[in-house]
Design a protein around this motif. Structure first.
Motif, PDB file in Angstrom:
ATOM      1  N   ALA A 114       0.682  -1.181  -0.048  1.00 30.01           N
ATOM      2  CA  ALA A 114      -0.032   0.025  -0.095  1.00 30.01           C
ATOM      3  C   ALA A 114       0.924   1.197   0.179  1.00 30.01           C
ATOM      4  CB  ALA A 114      -0.958  -0.003   1.196  1.00 30.01           C
ATOM      5  N   ASP A 115       1.905   1.180   0.615  1.00 28.64           N
ATOM      6  CA  ASP A 115       2.866   2.418   0.792  1.00 28.64           C
ATOM      7  C   ASP A 115       3.269   2.860  -0.890  1.00 28.64           C
ATOM      8  OD1 ASP A 115       6.251   1.245   0.593  1.00 28.64           O
ATOM      9  OD2 ASP A 115       4.646  -0.295   1.238  1.00 28.64           O
ATOM     10  N   TYR A 128       6.802   1.021   9.124  1.00 30.87           N
ATOM     11  CA  TYR A 128       7.409  -0.278   9.017  1.00 30.87           C
ATOM     12  C   TYR A 128       7.625  -0.705  10.739  1.00 30.87           C
ATOM     13  CZ  TYR A 128      10.171  -4.560   7.882  1.00 30.87           C
ATOM     14  OH  TYR A 128      10.417  -5.771   8.054  1.00 30.87           O
ATOM     15  N   ILE A 129       6.887  -1.969  10.772  1.00 35.47           N
ATOM     16  CA  ILE A 129       7.266  -2.648  12.209  1.00 35.47           C
ATOM     17  C   ILE A 129       8.311  -3.737  12.063  1.00 35.47           C
ATOM     18  CG2 ILE A 129       6.367  -3.341  14.405  1.00 35.47           C
ATOM     19  CD1 ILE A 129       5.354  -0.739  13.720  1.00 35.47           C
ATOM     20  N   GLU A 130       9.316  -3.488  12.895  1.00 34.76           N
ATOM     21  CA  GLU A 130      10.364  -4.510  13.108  1.00 34.76           C
ATOM     22  C   GLU A 130      10.415  -5.073  14.588  1.00 34.76           C
ATOM     23  OE1 GLU A 130      14.002  -3.102  11.575  1.00 34.76           O
ATOM     24  OE2 GLU A 130      14.368  -1.484  13.072  1.00 34.76           O
ATOM     25  N   ASN A 173      12.429  -2.777  -5.363  1.00 38.17           N
ATOM     26  CA  ASN A 173      12.529  -2.239  -4.173  1.00 38.17           C
ATOM     27  C   ASN A 173      12.733  -3.403  -3.138  1.00 38.17           C
ATOM     28  OD1 ASN A 173      12.917  -0.088  -2.174  1.00 38.17           O
ATOM     29  ND2 ASN A 173      11.349   1.159  -3.394  1.00 38.17           N
ATOM     30  N   TYR A 174      13.168  -3.005  -2.015  1.00 41.74           N
ATOM     31  CA  TYR A 174      13.382  -3.945  -0.901  1.00 41.74           C
ATOM     32  C   TYR A 174      12.461  -3.394   0.101  1.00 41.74           C
ATOM     33  CZ  TYR A 174      17.755  -5.417  -2.872  1.00 41.74           C
ATOM     34  OH  TYR A 174      18.607  -5.974  -4.160  1.00 41.74           O
ATOM     35  N   TRP A 175      11.667  -4.474   0.717  1.00 38.77           N
ATOM     36  CA  TRP A 175      10.765  -4.547   1.688  1.00 38.77           C
ATOM     37  C   TRP A 175      11.035  -3.854   3.054  1.00 38.77           C
ATOM     38  CZ3 TRP A 175       9.876  -8.800   5.270  1.00 38.77           C
ATOM     39  CH2 TRP A 175       8.612  -8.577   6.096  1.00 38.77           C
ATOM     40  N   VAL A 179      13.986   3.982   3.701  1.00 41.60           N
ATOM     41  CA  VAL A 179      13.731   5.044   2.835  1.00 41.60           C
ATOM     42  C   VAL A 179      12.152   4.944   2.452  1.00 41.60           C
ATOM     43  CG1 VAL A 179      14.085   6.168   0.713  1.00 41.60           C
ATOM     44  CG2 VAL A 179      16.038   5.236   2.236  1.00 41.60           C
ATOM     45  N   ASN A 180      11.533   3.677   2.348  1.00 37.12           N
ATOM     46  CA  ASN A 180      10.257   3.400   1.789  1.00 37.12           C
ATOM     47  C   ASN A 180       9.111   4.356   2.758  1.00 37.12           C
ATOM     48  OD1 ASN A 180      11.396   2.133  -0.001  1.00 37.12           O
ATOM     49  ND2 ASN A 180      11.050   0.198   0.800  1.00 37.12           N
ATOM     50  N   TYR A 181       9.603   4.422   4.133  1.00 35.56           N
ATOM     51  CA  TYR A 181       8.730   4.474   5.111  1.00 35.56           C
ATOM     52  C   TYR A 181       8.760   6.053   5.802  1.00 35.56           C
ATOM     53  CZ  TYR A 181       8.362  -0.245   4.287  1.00 35.56           C
ATOM     54  OH  TYR A 181       8.169  -1.612   3.421  1.00 35.56           O
TER      55      TYR A 181
END
Length: 226
Positions: A114-115, A128-130, A173-175, A179-181
């Motif tokens: 969705a992002d 992103y939750i890690e 792209n990498y999950w 930078v995506n979030y």
């Protein structure tokens, strides 16, 4: 105030789905995950007549939002041995539903790239939750009632599936790329409730919500419990 959308990506066992659900409840908005995939699956396999029929039902139920509310929630986990297999048509329907939801209402959307689908929209916040593997392992064992070996395999294979899925549909792209979030949060260090509070503070800072909105929802929920 215009609609806002919060997207979530998360490692398996991090509590990301729980954080997303708690955030949605705090803000008085809907949280969408598996119902999007359910509808997209239905739409991608329809012949033209059935496709027109389901579109009519969507319109009569107040758009995708109203239609999704009536769909069942899936509680299934991705199988430990499931491999990622691309389905471009399914993804396009899914993306159409996500864009439609974003146009119609404020909401939380879990997974489904969705992002990436909503990239470039000023009213979208991506999270992103890690968490460390030991934390995810213990949490998975407790919630699924499985052994450490089964939990470890579930985490490893599910995260690989999600990474492959994201890489394919975002064109390489990498999950886990921060930078995506907008925010990457460690749910072990911050805590489940702490993550919710930090995201809410960020939404306030971005001007997408006010503290008064959060307080109003908390008061409303408190009165409903009486």
């Amino acid at each position: 105030m215009e609609n806002f959308i919060v997207t979530f990506a998360r490692g398996f066992g991090t509590g990301g789905k729980e954080i997303a659900s708690m955030l949605a409840k705090d803000l008085g908005i809907h949280c969408y995950e598996n119902r999007i995939l359910t509808l997209a699956s239905q739409m991608s396999g329809l012949d033209e007549k059935l496709f027109l029929d389901i579109n009519e039902r969507i319109r009569n139920n107040g758009g995708f939002t109203g239609f999704l509310k009536g769909l069942p929630r899936s509680r299934q986990y991705i199988a430990r041995n499931e491999k990622f297999v691309s389905d471009d048509r399914l993804f396009e329907y899914q993306s159409q539903i996500i864009r439609n939801l974003a146009d119609q209402e404020s909401c939380v959307i879990v997974g489904k790239c969705a992002d990436y689908v909503l990239k470039g929209r000023e009213n979208v916040v991506s999270i992103y939750i890690e968490a460390p593997r030991a934390f995810c392992l213990e949490r998975t064992m407790q919630r699924m009632k499985v052994s450490a070996d089964v939990a470890a395999a579930t985490i490893e294979n599910t995260d690989k599936y999600r990474a492959d899925y994201y890489k394919y549909y975002t064109k390489g792209n990498y999950w886990t790329n921060p930078v995506n979030y907008d925010m990457t949060l460690n749910s072990e260090k911050v805590g489940i409730a702490g993550c919710v509070k930090m995201i809410e503070e960020y939404l306030v800072m971005k001007g997408l919500i006010t503290r008064e909105q959060i307080l109003s929802e908390q008061i409303t929920k408190g009165e409903e419990k009486k």
